[in-house]
Scaffold this active site. Sequence first.
Site, PDB file in Angstrom:
ATOM      1  N   HIS A 157      68.609 -61.251  15.576  1.00 21.78           N
ATOM      2  CA  HIS A 157      67.219 -60.764  15.636  1.00 21.78           C
ATOM      3  C   HIS A 157      66.708 -61.082  17.038  1.00 21.78           C
ATOM      4  O   HIS A 157      67.091 -62.111  17.618  1.00 21.78           O
ATOM      5  CB  HIS A 157      66.291 -61.530  14.693  1.00 21.78           C
ATOM      6  CG  HIS A 157      66.592 -61.436  13.227  1.00 21.78           C
ATOM      7  ND1 HIS A 157      67.479 -62.251  12.602  1.00 21.78           N
ATOM      8  CD2 HIS A 157      66.075 -60.636  12.268  1.00 21.78           C
ATOM      9  CE1 HIS A 157      67.510 -61.969  11.305  1.00 21.78           C
ATOM     10  NE2 HIS A 157      66.667 -60.981  11.072  1.00 21.78           N
ATOM     11  N   ASP A 194      65.752 -64.650  17.443  1.00 17.67           N
ATOM     12  CA  ASP A 194      66.835 -65.653  17.369  1.00 17.67           C
ATOM     13  C   ASP A 194      67.326 -65.953  18.774  1.00 17.67           C
ATOM     14  O   ASP A 194      67.732 -67.062  19.094  1.00 17.67           O
ATOM     15  CB  ASP A 194      68.084 -65.140  16.630  1.00 17.67           C
ATOM     16  CG  ASP A 194      67.811 -64.627  15.251  1.00 17.67           C
ATOM     17  OD1 ASP A 194      66.848 -65.093  14.630  1.00 17.67           O
ATOM     18  OD2 ASP A 194      68.589 -63.752  14.791  1.00 17.67           O
TER      19      ASP A 194
END
Length: 448
Positions: free
Chosen positions: A109, A112
């Site tokens: 993501h 992340d």
Amino acid sequence: MSKSPFIGDTEFFPGIGAIPFEGPGSDNPLAFKAYDAGRVVGGKTMAEHLRFAVCYWHTFHFTGLDPFGPGTRHYAWNDGADPMDAARRRLDAAFEFFTKLGVPYWCFHDVDLAPEGGSLAEYEANLAAMVALAGERQSETGMKLLWGTSNLFSNPRFMNGGATNPDFEVVAVAGAHVKAALDATVALGGENYVFWGGREGYASLWNTDTKRELEHMATFLRQARDYGRSIGFEGTFLIEPKPMEPMHHQYDFDAQTVTGFLRHHGLAGDFKLNIEANHATLSGHTFAHDLRMSADAGLLGSIDANRGNAQNGWDTDQFPTDMNDCVQAMIVVLEAGGLGSGGLNFDAKLRRESTDPEDLFIAHIGGMDAFARGLLIADRVVNHPRYRNLKKDRYASFDAGAGAAFERGELGLAALRDHAAAATEPGRISGKQELVENLINDLMFAEL
Ligand code: XLS
Ligand code: NI
Ligand code: NI
């Protein structure tokens, strides 16, 4: 243990080298017993069939937090006050892990990879900087990106959803984040782009205009598709169904719901499905059911490989080790002609009680071996004449004559009535379920 170079200045997993294939006789927990990347099964190597990916969020961020207490694991890359510095060390740890494990793909993501910072401009700049670094790491190691995605569910602003948020101002931020995550995915050569509608749904019908929200979701996905294509994204867009959690009800409920939605909105040409085992079971199905429904619709795109817990109702995201699940999944994949540009992404996390650094390796090795065995067994099943003939024979009455005419849509109810009137009461044809269940067990426990 074989030596493997690590990335950057620090070795984050000292004492662990490249994970070797040692075969079924080995009892080394840090070796593969079944996953032999180059072994050919049905004309393709195991690596080509399985296309394993490690996920960034559970593997490098999740330290075991649960609603009742904080994380239990210490990850050295998280140390230090500067979030960008931690992000760079986390990236090095991740690429060390990927290469030692020997997986070809990873998934992330936006948040992340890079800290969100305090403004949209900071978010974009942080992400761009980390994408540049990740690009270097990819070229150094040969790692590839299976998919990128944007997290539209963690930041409090997304509490009522991203694309389906009742506040347009939040929808606009969601658009900015998906744009940035698509840019990142394209820059890293990602083969797919995922939408998991974590908070695209509702908590209460009293305050939700579901019709309007679903229209907004379709419009948003169309715009994302058009933007992605405009910047040269040639991969597949994927929707990952999940029926609930965190919301009371989520719009992307299951494979059939998403298939209907995509077809209704003319999106099925660009979008496919990313099926997660634990989401399928949350919706009251089996993993194999949602895979089968996707494959039947020609929309099986990719898989989030994990498993739930049979006794509780939530998304426990455990590593997949249940052989029945893995065999059934691989049967569907083989019958669908493979995963195409998709793969098997371990969207799975260690248990809170698993606190040794080697546990991350052990968990992934177990999942990879389980799917490698699943592939070997599934290959036997789909090639076994008793299995192959069962469905063919069961529907043989539609292969010719009146049955074939019915399939072509040529027999109305009156014609069906006349056919039935002229025939005798149909006999009973055994479904033979136990026969196949026994066959699958026989093939599962025969030597691989
Ligand atoms: C959560 C989802 C998530 C997606 C990516 O339940 O599985 O991890 O795969 O946003
Ligand atoms: Ni997932
Ligand atoms: Ni999940």
